[in-house]
Design an enzyme around this catalytic site. Structure first.
Site, PDB file in Angstrom:
ATOM      1  N   LEU A 184       0.853  -1.223  -0.054  1.00 26.67           N
ATOM      2  CA  LEU A 184      -0.051  -0.074  -0.055  1.00 26.67           C
ATOM      3  C   LEU A 184       0.945   1.322  -0.084  1.00 26.67           C
ATOM      4  O   LEU A 184       2.096   1.317   0.907  1.00 26.67           O
ATOM      5  CB  LEU A 184      -0.917  -0.106   1.120  1.00 26.67           C
ATOM      6  N   HIS A 220      -0.399 -13.474   7.415  1.00 25.41           N
ATOM      7  CA  HIS A 220       0.651 -13.713   6.676  1.00 25.41           C
ATOM      8  C   HIS A 220       0.993 -15.314   6.916  1.00 25.41           C
ATOM      9  O   HIS A 220       0.863 -15.720   8.036  1.00 25.41           O
ATOM     10  CB  HIS A 220       1.966 -12.787   6.996  1.00 25.41           C
ATOM     11  N   ASP A 246       5.778  -6.789   6.003  1.00 25.03           N
ATOM     12  CA  ASP A 246       5.478  -7.703   6.946  1.00 25.03           C
ATOM     13  C   ASP A 246       6.262  -7.358   8.127  1.00 25.03           C
ATOM     14  O   ASP A 246       6.809  -8.298   8.800  1.00 25.03           O
ATOM     15  CB  ASP A 246       5.698  -8.962   6.236  1.00 25.03           C
TER      16      ASP A 246
HETATM   17  C1  GRF Z   1      -3.187 -16.363   2.793  1.00 25.34           C
HETATM   18  O1  GRF Z   1      -2.300 -17.453   3.055  1.00 25.34           O
HETATM   19  C2  GRF Z   1      -2.731 -14.858   2.978  1.00 25.34           C
HETATM   20  O2  GRF Z   1      -1.907 -14.785   3.936  1.00 25.34           O
HETATM   21  C3  GRF Z   1      -1.614 -15.032   1.695  1.00 25.34           C
HETATM   22  O3  GRF Z   1      -2.586 -15.445   0.759  1.00 25.34           O
HETATM   23  C4  GRF Z   1      -3.557 -16.423   1.114  1.00 25.34           C
HETATM   24  C5  GRF Z   1      -5.008 -15.901   0.622  1.00 25.34           C
HETATM   25  O4  GRF Z   1      -5.587 -16.812   0.367  1.00 25.34           O
HETATM   26  N1  GRF Z   1      -1.134 -13.801   1.321  1.00 25.34           N
HETATM   27  P1  GRF Z   1      -7.417 -16.543   0.440  1.00 25.34           P
HETATM   28  O5  GRF Z   1      -7.467 -15.310  -0.893  1.00 25.34           O
HETATM   29  O6  GRF Z   1      -7.890 -15.938   1.430  1.00 25.34           O
HETATM   30  O7  GRF Z   1      -8.048 -17.739  -0.084  1.00 25.34           O
END
Ligand code: GRF
Length: 194
Positions: A92, A108, A144
């Site tokens: 962002l 994450h 992060d």
């Molecule tokens: C999650 O593991 C998130 O942390 C990562 O991408 C995944 C998202 O999956 N950055 P979804 O779109 O909620 O199925």
């Protein structure tokens, strides 16, 4: 009642879990809008739950800054108390961060500060670790790097590939996210003093 905007890029399975939780009468937060940086598959979950949604297609803007201004303007319409990044695969820009930090959180799929960035699951596998994890953090200007609100360890099993490991991590991410949003809503977590 805490009002929440959720931003996604992909399938939105974590979004769906939060929508289901927020549908429970005793859950202290409501999702008021879902946004994406593309015509993401996961926007269908918002539609299914009757929640307004929008997308601001990153590819159609000349710069990250221009995209960020358009996203900021969409979010300003809804004035959520909290923004949840749930698989938003974009950094962002300041135009979005400045009005909202520290009221932006991110999920994450690794045990931060281990394996930050877009490939947390792949990087953990490549490093050959025996355990990785899931984290929910406050978003800051880094990748992060913000304060950790919740995290849990998850074992890497023999034979795991990126998909199988990620599918075991996601349910933990969902549980942590639902719990963190609840604790922010009840005041148990105060984002102004992380
Ligand atoms: C999650 O593991 C998130 O942390 C990562 O991408 C995944 C998202 O999956 N950055 P979804 O779109 O909620 O199925």
């Amino acid at each position: 009642m805490l009002t929440v905007a959720v931003l996604i890029s992909g399938a939105g399975s974590n979004l769906r879990a939060l929508l289901e939780a927020a549908n429970e009468p005793d859950y202290p937060a409501r999702i008021v809008v879902v946004g994406a940086d593309r015509e993401a598959e996961g926007l269908a979950h918002a539609e299914a739950f009757g929640i307004p949604w929008f997308f601001v297609p990153f590819a159609e803007y000349a710069s990250r800054a221009a995209w960020g201004e358009a996203l900021r303007d969409q979010l300003a319409v809804w004035q959520p108390d909290l923004i949840v990044l749930s698989g938003l695969m974009r950094l962002l820009p300041a135009s979005v961060l400045e009005p909202w930090v520290p009221r932006i959180i991110n999920t994450h799929p690794a045990y931060l500060p281990e394996f930050p960035g877009a490939h947390g699951v792949r990087d953990a596998l490549a490093a050959g670790v025996s355990q990785t994890g899931a984290s929910v953090i406050v978003v800051d200007a880094g990748v992060d790097t913000g304060p950790i609100l919740a995290q849990e360890r998850i074992a890497v099993l023999p034979g795991d590939d990126e998909a199988s490991l990620h599918e075991r991590i996601k349910p933990v991410e969902r549980r942590l996210l639902i719990d963190v949003v609840r604790r922010i809503a009840t005041g148990e977590i105060d984002l102004s003093t992380p």
